[in-house]
Design a protein around this motif. Sequence first.
Motif, mmCIF file in Angstrom:
data_model
loop_
_atom_site.group_PDB
_atom_site.id
_atom_site.type_symbol
_atom_site.label_atom_id
_atom_site.label_comp_id
_atom_site.label_asym_id
_atom_site.label_seq_id
_atom_site.Cartn_x
_atom_site.Cartn_y
_atom_site.Cartn_z
ATOM 1 N N SER A 105 -4.949 0.228 -4.960
ATOM 2 C CA SER A 105 -4.995 1.354 -5.108
ATOM 3 C C SER A 105 -6.278 2.345 -4.148
ATOM 4 C CB SER A 105 -6.214 2.094 -6.641
ATOM 5 O OG SER A 105 -6.541 0.780 -6.887
ATOM 6 N N ASP A 106 -6.541 2.855 -4.007
ATOM 7 C CA ASP A 106 -7.272 4.074 -2.592
ATOM 8 C C ASP A 106 -9.101 3.687 -3.864
ATOM 9 O OD1 ASP A 106 -4.904 5.206 -2.171
ATOM 10 O OD2 ASP A 106 -5.470 7.252 -2.789
ATOM 11 N N GLU A 107 -9.576 3.521 -4.499
ATOM 12 C CA GLU A 107 -10.055 3.561 -4.931
ATOM 13 C C GLU A 107 -10.501 2.034 -4.354
ATOM 14 O OE1 GLU A 107 -8.020 4.309 -7.593
ATOM 15 O OE2 GLU A 107 -8.943 6.737 -7.705
ATOM 16 N N ASN A 162 -3.865 -4.806 2.450
ATOM 17 C CA ASN A 162 -3.835 -3.486 1.772
ATOM 18 C C ASN A 162 -2.855 -3.168 0.696
ATOM 19 O OD1 ASN A 162 -6.584 -3.089 2.644
ATOM 20 N ND2 ASN A 162 -6.306 -1.655 4.361
#
Length: 143
Positions: free
Chosen positions: A82-84, A78
Motif C-alpha cells: 500500500s501507499d502508506e 513494491n
Amino acid sequence: MYKTLIAITFGLMSSVVAAEQMYRWVDDQGVPQFGQQPPEGQAYQRMNISSPPPPGGALRAPAPLPQADESPNEAQDNAGISDEALAAKREEQCSKIRSNLETMERNPRLSKTNDAGENVRIGEDERQEMMAQARADLEEFCN
C-alpha cells in the motif's frame, strides 16, 4: 585395446540411433509401459522425444524492465504494498541514509568488510565519493 574402444563407440552410437522413437501403452494390469517397439494387438501412443534442455535449464524470456521512476529491486519489492507502507519504507531508508552520511562526516577513519571478510580501511577519496553519493540520494529520494 583399440578394438574394444571402437566397439564401445559403435555401441553407444547405435543406442542413440535406436532410441529415436518411443511408444507408450497400458498393459492388462493397467500399468503404463514404455518401449521402442509398439505392442501387437494393443492400442499405443507414439511419444514425442525431444532433445534435452541446455545446461542450466530451459531458456526463458528476459524479465520486463521496471518503470522509469523505480529501480529494479524497488519494482520487485513494491509489488502489492500500500501507499502508506511505501511511504514508511521510504522514510526508513531515508533515515538510514542520513545516519550513514552523519557517520561518514564525523569519522574520517572508516573501514569496511571486503569480499574475503577482512576489514579494510576506506581512503579519503572513497569516503568523499560515498558522502557525495549519500547526499545525491537524499536530494533525489528524500526531499
